[in-house]
Write a protein that holds these residues in place. Structure first.
Motif, PDB file in Angstrom:
ATOM      1  N   SER A  36       0.811  -1.224   0.000  1.00 43.96           N
ATOM      2  CA  SER A  36       0.000   0.000   0.000  1.00 43.96           C
ATOM      3  C   SER A  36       0.843   1.272   0.000  1.00 43.96           C
ATOM      4  CB  SER A  36      -0.981   0.005   1.173  1.00 43.96           C
ATOM      5  OG  SER A  36      -0.292   0.076   2.393  1.00 43.96           O
ATOM      6  N   LEU A  37       2.015   1.239   0.617  1.00 38.17           N
ATOM      7  CA  LEU A  37       2.869   2.435   0.654  1.00 38.17           C
ATOM      8  C   LEU A  37       3.905   2.438  -0.463  1.00 38.17           C
ATOM      9  CD1 LEU A  37       3.491   2.769   4.493  1.00 38.17           C
ATOM     10  CD2 LEU A  37       1.887   4.051   3.083  1.00 38.17           C
ATOM     11  N   GLY A  38       4.106   1.296  -1.100  1.00 33.49           N
ATOM     12  CA  GLY A  38       5.101   1.177  -2.159  1.00 33.49           C
ATOM     13  C   GLY A  38       6.380   0.569  -1.625  1.00 33.49           C
ATOM     14  N   ALA A  39       6.756  -0.583  -2.159  1.00 38.32           N
ATOM     15  CA  ALA A  39       7.925  -1.315  -1.672  1.00 38.32           C
ATOM     16  C   ALA A  39       9.194  -0.471  -1.741  1.00 38.32           C
ATOM     17  CB  ALA A  39       8.093  -2.615  -2.457  1.00 38.32           C
ATOM     18  N   GLU A  40       9.335   0.323  -2.804  1.00 43.37           N
ATOM     19  CA  GLU A  40      10.549   1.133  -2.945  1.00 43.37           C
ATOM     20  C   GLU A  40      10.560   2.323  -1.998  1.00 43.37           C
ATOM     21  OE1 GLU A  40       7.349   2.623  -5.397  1.00 43.37           O
ATOM     22  OE2 GLU A  40       8.296   0.657  -5.452  1.00 43.37           O
ATOM     23  N   ALA A  41       9.392   2.769  -1.531  1.00 44.46           N
ATOM     24  CA  ALA A  41       9.304   3.950  -0.673  1.00 44.46           C
ATOM     25  C   ALA A  41       9.105   3.600   0.802  1.00 44.46           C
ATOM     26  CB  ALA A  41       8.150   4.839  -1.139  1.00 44.46           C
ATOM     27  N   ILE A  42       9.053   2.320   1.124  1.00 48.17           N
ATOM     28  CA  ILE A  42       8.727   1.916   2.498  1.00 48.17           C
ATOM     29  C   ILE A  42       9.729   2.484   3.518  1.00 48.17           C
ATOM     30  CG2 ILE A  42       9.945  -0.307   2.579  1.00 48.17           C
ATOM     31  CD1 ILE A  42       6.373   0.214   3.800  1.00 48.17           C
ATOM     32  N   GLY A  43      10.988   2.679   3.108  1.00 48.13           N
ATOM     33  CA  GLY A  43      11.995   3.225   4.010  1.00 48.13           C
ATOM     34  C   GLY A  43      11.763   4.685   4.359  1.00 48.13           C
ATOM     35  N   ALA A  44      10.898   5.347   3.632  1.00 46.65           N
ATOM     36  CA  ALA A  44      10.610   6.766   3.895  1.00 46.65           C
ATOM     37  C   ALA A  44       9.593   6.947   5.014  1.00 46.65           C
ATOM     38  CB  ALA A  44      10.105   7.438   2.627  1.00 46.65           C
ATOM     39  N   TRP A  45       9.110   5.843   5.578  1.00 50.37           N
ATOM     40  CA  TRP A  45       8.074   5.897   6.602  1.00 50.37           C
ATOM     41  C   TRP A  45       8.582   5.334   7.922  1.00 50.37           C
ATOM     42  CZ3 TRP A  45       3.432   8.137   5.444  1.00 50.37           C
ATOM     43  CH2 TRP A  45       3.158   8.341   4.098  1.00 50.37           C
TER      44      TRP A  45
END
Length: 194
Positions: A36-45
């Motif tokens: 739901s948040l995007g696998a590539e962007a998960i580290g931004a959360w």
């Protein structure tokens, strides 16, 4: 520090199959929310969660790391240390201990965003977040109507409501729900939400 709905995404996750320790929860939550948040962007959360009893759904709040780091830097520049950072919904829940025994809808809203929880026997069973975009009463009424239809119930339920910066005539909601206005913060208080 209390973060407004504009800065937090709320999620309800099914409980893991086994009880996880705190250090195990963060990677498990990341894996659950990667789609739901995007696998590539998960580290931004960065994630915080409600410590639920085994087998119970888990409420998770996600905030952008950049926002939290910026908030910490701003506070540090002014000689302050960042303590706990919680979503407004969590802070509102903590101010209203009766929710822990309730069967109701619980909504908190700003002029821009609405967060809605369905509470059954004191536990959240559903969570929704929506943009408000104008008429707060219409937005909340539409969401409640939709969720009642999905649950296949037309039974009026108690609605516990907390607002910040929202001026509205709640009479249309009172026609279908027993509305308990917990707090209605004005625009000045709304500005204090990060």
């Amino acid at each position: 520090v209390v973060l407004s709905h504009e800065h937090v995404r709320l999620h309800r996750l099914s409980a893991p199959s086994v009880r996880l320790r705190a250090r195990e929860m963060q990677p498990w939550i990341r894996a659950q929310l990667a789609e739901s948040l995007g696998a590539e962007a998960i580290g931004a959360w960065r994630f915080t969660w409600d410590d639920a009893p085994p087998g119970q759904p888990i409420l998770v709040a996600a905030a952008r790391v950049a926002l939290l780091d910026g908030l910490g830097a701003t506070l540090q520049r002014h000689g302050l240390r960042r303590g706990a950072v919680v979503p407004w919904l969590t802070a509102a829940w903590a101010r209203n201990p009766g929710l822990g025994r309730a069967d109701c809808w619980f909504a908190s809203m700003t002029p821009e965003r609405l967060a809605l929880l369905r509470i059954e026997r004191g536990r959240p069973t559903l969570i929704r977040q929506r943009a408000v975009g104008g008429d707060a009463v219409a937005a909340l009424t539409a969401l409640l109507t939709r969720e009642n239809a999905l649950a296949e119930t037309d039974t009026p339920a108690d609605l516990w409501l907390e607002t910040a910066g929202v001026t509205a005539d709640w009479a249309p909601l009172r026609a279908r729900h027993r509305v308990k206005l917990l707090a209605a913060y004005d625009a000045d208080a709304r500005a204090m939400l990060a």
